[in-house]
Design a protein around this motif. Structure first.
Motif, PDB file in Angstrom:
ATOM      1  N   PRO A  66       5.769   7.487  10.579  1.00 47.44           N
ATOM      2  CA  PRO A  66       4.395   7.951  10.342  1.00 47.44           C
ATOM      3  C   PRO A  66       3.768   8.573  11.579  1.00 47.44           C
ATOM      4  N   GLN A  67       2.874   9.490  11.317  1.00 50.02           N
ATOM      5  CA  GLN A  67       2.041  10.068  12.370  1.00 50.02           C
ATOM      6  C   GLN A  67       0.593   9.930  11.935  1.00 50.02           C
ATOM      7  N   GLY A  68      -0.261   9.622  12.906  1.00 53.26           N
ATOM      8  CA  GLY A  68      -1.698   9.618  12.645  1.00 53.26           C
ATOM      9  C   GLY A  68      -2.071   8.667  11.526  1.00 53.26           C
ATOM     10  N   ASN A  69      -2.781   9.216  10.519  1.00 53.94           N
ATOM     11  CA  ASN A  69      -3.285   8.336   9.466  1.00 53.94           C
ATOM     12  C   ASN A  69      -2.343   8.194   8.283  1.00 53.94           C
ATOM     13  N   ILE A  70      -1.102   8.635   8.411  1.00 54.36           N
ATOM     14  CA  ILE A  70      -0.096   8.354   7.385  1.00 54.36           C
ATOM     15  C   ILE A  70       0.293   6.884   7.536  1.00 54.36           C
ATOM     16  N   PRO A  71       0.062   6.070   6.510  1.00 52.65           N
ATOM     17  CA  PRO A  71       0.314   4.634   6.671  1.00 52.65           C
ATOM     18  C   PRO A  71       1.798   4.327   6.780  1.00 52.65           C
ATOM     19  N   PRO A  72       2.175   3.415   7.677  1.00 53.37           N
ATOM     20  CA  PRO A  72       3.585   3.021   7.791  1.00 53.37           C
ATOM     21  C   PRO A  72       4.006   2.168   6.599  1.00 53.37           C
ATOM     22  N   ARG A  73       5.297   2.056   6.412  1.00 58.57           N
ATOM     23  CA  ARG A  73       5.819   1.281   5.291  1.00 58.57           C
ATOM     24  C   ARG A  73       5.312  -0.157   5.331  1.00 58.57           C
ATOM     25  N   SER A  74       5.206  -0.712   6.491  1.00 57.52           N
ATOM     26  CA  SER A  74       4.770  -2.112   6.597  1.00 57.52           C
ATOM     27  C   SER A  74       3.359  -2.299   6.062  1.00 57.52           C
ATOM     28  N   TRP A  75       2.508  -1.309   6.304  1.00 58.83           N
ATOM     29  CA  TRP A  75       1.122  -1.426   5.808  1.00 58.83           C
ATOM     30  C   TRP A  75       1.091  -1.284   4.291  1.00 58.83           C
ATOM     31  N   ILE A  76       1.854  -0.313   3.761  1.00 55.12           N
ATOM     32  CA  ILE A  76       1.903  -0.148   2.306  1.00 55.12           C
ATOM     33  C   ILE A  76       2.422  -1.425   1.658  1.00 55.12           C
ATOM     34  N   ALA A  77       3.435  -2.014   2.258  1.00 51.07           N
ATOM     35  CA  ALA A  77       4.016  -3.229   1.691  1.00 51.07           C
ATOM     36  C   ALA A  77       3.028  -4.392   1.686  1.00 51.07           C
ATOM     37  N   SER A  78       2.013  -4.320   2.542  1.00 57.60           N
ATOM     38  CA  SER A  78       1.021  -5.405   2.589  1.00 57.60           C
ATOM     39  C   SER A  78      -0.012  -5.304   1.473  1.00 57.60           C
ATOM     40  N   ARG A  79      -0.021  -4.174   0.754  1.00 51.40           N
ATOM     41  CA  ARG A  79      -1.008  -3.968  -0.298  1.00 51.40           C
ATOM     42  C   ARG A  79      -0.532  -4.594  -1.605  1.00 51.40           C
ATOM     43  N   PRO A  80      -1.455  -4.950  -2.472  1.00 52.34           N
ATOM     44  CA  PRO A  80      -1.050  -5.495  -3.778  1.00 52.34           C
ATOM     45  C   PRO A  80      -0.204  -4.497  -4.568  1.00 52.34           C
ATOM     46  N   ARG A  81       0.715  -5.015  -5.371  1.00 54.76           N
ATOM     47  CA  ARG A  81       1.609  -4.179  -6.155  1.00 54.76           C
ATOM     48  C   ARG A  81       0.816  -3.229  -7.061  1.00 54.76           C
ATOM     49  N   GLU A  82      -0.251  -3.712  -7.660  1.00 55.02           N
ATOM     50  CA  GLU A  82      -1.068  -2.884  -8.555  1.00 55.02           C
ATOM     51  C   GLU A  82      -1.695  -1.713  -7.805  1.00 55.02           C
ATOM     52  N   GLU A  83      -2.045  -1.937  -6.555  1.00 56.69           N
ATOM     53  CA  GLU A  83      -2.663  -0.875  -5.762  1.00 56.69           C
ATOM     54  C   GLU A  83      -1.647   0.226  -5.448  1.00 56.69           C
ATOM     55  N   ILE A  84      -0.407  -0.144  -5.191  1.00 57.09           N
ATOM     56  CA  ILE A  84       0.644   0.847  -4.927  1.00 57.09           C
ATOM     57  C   ILE A  84       0.886   1.677  -6.181  1.00 57.09           C
ATOM     58  N   ILE A  85       0.968   1.020  -7.331  1.00 58.75           N
ATOM     59  CA  ILE A  85       1.176   1.743  -8.585  1.00 58.75           C
ATOM     60  C   ILE A  85       0.024   2.691  -8.859  1.00 58.75           C
ATOM     61  N   HIS A  86      -1.199   2.244  -8.603  1.00 56.25           N
ATOM     62  CA  HIS A  86      -2.383   3.099  -8.830  1.00 56.25           C
ATOM     63  C   HIS A  86      -2.321   4.343  -7.941  1.00 56.25           C
ATOM     64  N   ALA A  87      -1.923   4.173  -6.681  1.00 53.85           N
ATOM     65  CA  ALA A  87      -1.859   5.315  -5.765  1.00 53.85           C
ATOM     66  C   ALA A  87      -0.854   6.352  -6.243  1.00 53.85           C
ATOM     67  N   LEU A  88       0.239   5.898  -6.860  1.00 53.69           N
ATOM     68  CA  LEU A  88       1.287   6.808  -7.311  1.00 53.69           C
ATOM     69  C   LEU A  88       0.982   7.438  -8.671  1.00 53.69           C
ATOM     70  N   THR A  89       0.156   6.780  -9.469  1.00 57.79           N
ATOM     71  CA  THR A  89      -0.122   7.300 -10.808  1.00 57.79           C
ATOM     72  C   THR A  89      -1.453   8.009 -10.917  1.00 57.79           C
ATOM     73  N   GLN A  90      -2.455   7.550 -10.146  1.00 56.22           N
ATOM     74  CA  GLN A  90      -3.794   8.116 -10.269  1.00 56.22           C
ATOM     75  C   GLN A  90      -4.425   8.493  -8.938  1.00 56.22           C
ATOM     76  N   GLY A  91      -3.869   8.025  -7.856  1.00 54.51           N
ATOM     77  CA  GLY A  91      -4.514   8.198  -6.568  1.00 54.51           C
ATOM     78  C   GLY A  91      -3.920   9.288  -5.716  1.00 54.51           C
TER      79      GLY A  91
END
Length: 925
Positions: free
Chosen positions: A878-903
């Protein structure tokens, strides 16, 4: 001998308009001044003041010229006059009809002028006043002898109804402004015949011209020649091969100037409104307009406040609608110098879109020009489509709010185009023309050469994609000699100083000394604030893992710079919060909005009369003494976990989140671990208001979260602070009140209007969705505009659901002259009135940003494989405000799905099935 009779009428409008009497006198004088060989063959009878009482004056006339009011005032509605006129027509006399004399009542059953003239205007249903080019349509017709195409301003009738075979004499492209009793906002050009010849059965000749509204039109050399040619032709007199020239060149102008000088102006006086030439009202970014008279809490909360007008939808690109990240600007009086509106003065809204266009839009009805009409438009270039994914799923042209140098008549604006990336343009305010020497390419090569914070060595960019974003509003030095442009997002922050006299980047300042990259971005919507002495104040941010301990690294800091020759940009002061190490690591930007410079407080009230206030993603409010910035000029202070060590002006009371003194937390819950993406607490610039008792109030917008790590918002989203002062002591901030009911999604900066210190209102434009929401495709958000009583924070009014079109992000309303101007995919204006606009929102054009619904079967790949193929390139490095994998993994599963489907990530998920997306989320967890 040819007898020509000219008949005028009473003046019906202001000075030098519908001045038929003087018009007839002038035409008669022109005919009388023809060369002797022509003049001796003419007898001229002139009746400038109206139809002659003697019915025999028309006897034996070879031609009659009519120049007077029509419609229900038409003289031929009188049966006696009509009898004499028709007798003359049946005798095949010539007929020349000018301007409104061609207008008959819409339901005419008596005049029947069309049969004699070949064309008429039915009623007063349509007209347009504009500057246009009249083209010679029939070069062989005698009326056009010696006539060339010409350009001038007049009122024309675009909808003349013709009968039989007429010969077009002059044609023009007109832009109708009034039709069927309504003023037209949409500019739809029409090719029209404005002058025509008609040879009647039996041999009579007729000529009509719909212009002639202004007396000075008769001084237009080509028009004068056309009219005199036409009169001679209609009378069956000889027309010289080179056409007719006669009379003093400025005869009409001299009369008009005298009328304008001697006639009191009876038109309603223009009530001046303050210009808003920059973001957040002024260069200091106070966000406060204290000259608003019409908008009061009582008027805004009443039934008369609503949507007054809209501009047309602004230009789309490749099927994608416009989005206004840039807030509208307002200039009260602009004399337009080009195009159809040249020669007219308007109150103007300046709008700039992500599709790379800049517009001047009429802010108030002027003559027949409707509010919302586009006065000029300039396309800067095709917009960029940032990689690896378009910003917010839309093109990236203009993101930053431009700035206007009203005195010099210039607009400065930046835009990204695919070939040269970011460029700065200077446009002429009166015409939209790009000025010589512009645009200036805002390239890192040049900025590195003139960088005043260069570090030990340069490091050329090694990134795969150029994701530099110029989002922060532009600003100017007090004398207008330098334009200030900031960069940020996933890149090292930059401030560029562009010389506006000799266009070039003169000086630059990198937020982080080379070779460090990818932090210190200056991306907040506020951009730099500039005080009356020319000092520049800006706020930097961070990306994930943005902390490095090194000299001249100003990540997560407030900087004060000067810009004086020959040194250029020079650091004068700094401030860095106590906990910048941890917030820089977690993308909790300090610079998510920008700084507001408060109006000076009386020196007897406090030891710190000149203050600066700012917020940030953490939800805190920081107060600084801008005369004594607390930081060093070479190095940030050591990181600390002791909030009491923070060097801003701290509140007197202990802060519960620290168990002692520390910065004021406004939007909670306080966290040093979560504050990025949709969990951030604030991304706005505070606004200021000074009450009658002298108290300075600060208003902040943001997002209080339901819990640590939650993206769910709760009240308050709007908070009022007080600047507490004591003689001889530093000022500090205290929370006075939070708005208890309204919850924003992703609000822009608040703005305050008042009449001096009375009737204060806080205005907020909310995106009505989270930060990661895409702005295109199904489910694109419809923003909401709110008005609150500044004293009580009671909700006064809010826009209806769907009333505002999808907009950009982090923009704010502009308020001046009783109008609240909102930029969406157009300009929408609210105010007090009786005729509110009701519209059906335009559906979003289809663009390929939603998840492709076509796959019906899973890809057959496991989630880890899909992640490696689609996601790892960015999130594992990652560079700048691109979140690293570790940060994404810390988010709830539903939030990850929402980002990929609607966000924000749904463009990258195109082609994946729901099963694939769930597999990716599972692999990350």
């Amino acid at each position: 001998m040819k007898k020509i009779v000219l008949i005028g009428g009473s003046k019906s409008e202001g000075p030098a308009r519908h001045d038929y009497a003087n018009g007839v006198r002038l035409i008669a004088s022109f005919l009388a001044s023809l060369p002797e060989r022509q003049r001796d063959k003419l007898t001229i009878s002139s009746y400038p003041d109206g139809w002659p009482a003697d019915p025999h004056v028309l006897d034996g006339a070879s031609a009659v010229v009519l120049y007077f009011d029509g419609d229900t005032k038409h003289p031929l509605l009188d049966a006696g006059r009509r009898h004499s006129f028709e007798a003359l027509m049946r005798a095949d006399a010539g007929l020349v009809v000018l301007h409104q004399a061609s207008t008959v009542p819409a339901n005419d059953t008596s005049i029947h002028l069309q049969r004699w003239l070949g064309g008429v205007r039915l009623g007063m249903a349509e007209r347009t006043t504009e500057t246009t080019t009249l083209h010679v349509a029939s070069p062989s017709q005698p009326a056009t002898r010696g006539v060339q195409d010409f350009t001038y301003r007049d009122e024309f009738y675009p909808g003349i109804r013709f009968r039989g075979k007429i010969t077009p004499i002059l044609t023009a492209t007109l832009h109708p402004q009034y039709r069927d009793g309504k003023w037209i906002v949409e500019d739809k050009p029409e090719d029209a015949t404005v002058a025509w010849a008609y040879e009647r059965p039996g041999g009579g000749r007729s000529f009509g011209f719909s212009g002639g509204h202004y007396l000075v039109a008769l001084d237009q050399a080509m028009l004068r020649r056309t009219l005199l040619n036409a009169i001679l032709w209609a009378a069956h007199a000889d027309v010289p091969q080179g056409g007719v020239s006669a009379g003093s060149a400025d005869a009409a102008t001299r009369i008009a100037e005298g009328e304008l000088r001697d006639t009191p102006d009876s038109s309603p006086a223009h009530v001046a409104a303050p210009d808003v030439p920059s973001f957040h009202h002024d260069p200091e970014r106070t966000g406060w307009n204290d000259q608003e008279i019409a908008l009061t809490p009582a008027s805004v909360s009443g039934p008369s406040f609503g949507l007054l007008w809209e501009s047309p939808a602004l230009d789309s690109v490749d099927g994608q609608m416009a989005h206004l990240y840039a807030s509208p600007l307002y200039v009260d009086r602009v004399a337009i110098t080009a195009g159809q509106h040249a020669g007219s003065t308007f109150s103007v809204v300046i709008a700039a879109s992500n599709n790379g266009y800049v517009y001047a839009i009429n802010a108030a009805k002027a003559g027949d020009v409707a509010a919302g009409r586009i006065l000029w438009r300039t396309r800067l270039a095709m917009p960029c489509r940032l990689q690896p994914a378009p910003l917010d799923a839309v093109p990236t042209g203009v993101l930053a709010t431009p700035v206007i140098d009203v005195k010099r008549g210039r607009i400065y604006v930046t835009s990204c185009d695919p070939e040269k990336s970011w460029q700065a343009y200077a446009l002429d305010l009166a015409s939209g023309v790009v000025l010589p020497g512009w645009p200036v390419q805002l390239d890192e090569t040049r900025m590195n050469v003139v960088n005043r914070n260069a570090g030990p060595r340069l490091l050329s960019p090694t990134r795969r994609f150029d994701f530099r974003v110029q989002r922060g509003a532009l600003n100017l030095s007090p004398d207008g000699s330098h334009l200030y442009v900031v960069f940020g997002e996933t890149e090292t922050g930059w401030l560029a100083s562009v010389d506006t006299v000799h266009p070039r980047i003169e000086s630059a300042f990198a937020a982080v000394a080379m070779p460090r990259r990818g932090s210190g971005g200056i991306w907040g919507a506020g951009g730099p604030a500039v005080d009356e002495a020319g000092n520049i104040f800006l706020v930097t941010g961070s990306g994930f893992d943005g902390y490095t301990d090194q000299a001249h690294d100003w990540t997560q800091s407030v900087l004060e710079l000067s810009d004086l020759a020959p040194q250029g940009l020079r650091l004068r002061g700094s401030y860095t919060p106590f906990n910048y190490c941890v917030t820089a690591k977690m993308d909790i930007d300090l610079g998510s909005g920008g700084a507001s410079l408060l109006p000076e407080i009386h020196a007897g009230s406090t030891a710190t009369p000149r203050l600066l206030v700012l917020g940030g993603k953490q939800g805190n409010a920081y107060l600084l003494d801008r005369d004594h910035m607390p930081g060093r000029l070479d190095l940030r202070p050591p990181c600390s976990s002791d909030a009491a060590s923070d060097t801003s002006l701290l509140p007197a009371q202990n802060q519960p989140q620290f168990g002692g003194r520390g910065p004021l937390n406004v939007f909670g819950p306080y966290s040093e671990q979560d504050g990025a993406m949709d969990i951030a607490r604030a991304r706005s610039v505070p606004a200021v208001f000074r009450a009658v008792d002298g108290t300075t109030h600060v208003y902040m917008t943001g997002n209080t979260r339901a819990a640590q790590g939650s993206a769910t918002g709760i009240a308050p989203s709007l908070v009022r602070l007080a600047v507490v002062t004591t003689p001889g002591k530093p000022a500090w901030l205290r929370v006075e009140q939070g708005q208890p009911d309204v919850v924003f999604g992703n609000p822009g900066s608040p703005v305050v209007t008042s009449h001096d210190s009375r009737d204060a209102i806080v205005w907020v434009l909310d995106e009505n969705a989270g930060r990661s929401a895409a702005l295109a495709g199904d489910g694109a958000p419809s923003p909401r505009l709110y008005a609150f009583d500044a004293g009580t924070l009671a909700l006064l009014w809010k826009s209806a659901p769907g009333q505002l079109f999808t907009s950009g992000k982090y923009n704010e309303p502009t308020v001046s002259g009783g109008q609240v101007l909102v930029g969406t995919d157009r300009i929408q204006a609210f105010g007090v009135g009786t005729d509110h606009l009701v519209h059906v929102p335009r559906p979003e054009a289809h663009v390929p940003v939603t998840v492709d619904p076509s796959p019906t079967r899973s890809s057959g790949l496991d989630g880890a494989t899909i992640y490696r193929q689609r996601c790892a390139m960015c999130h594992d490095h990652p560079q700048g405000n691109i979140p690293p994998r570790s940060w994404i993994a810390s988010r709830p599963r539903e939030e990850i799905i929402h980002a990929l489907t609607q966000g924000v990530m749904r463009a990258q998920a195109a082609g994946l099935t729901t099963q694939d997306i769930k597999a990716v989320a599972g692999a990350l967890k």
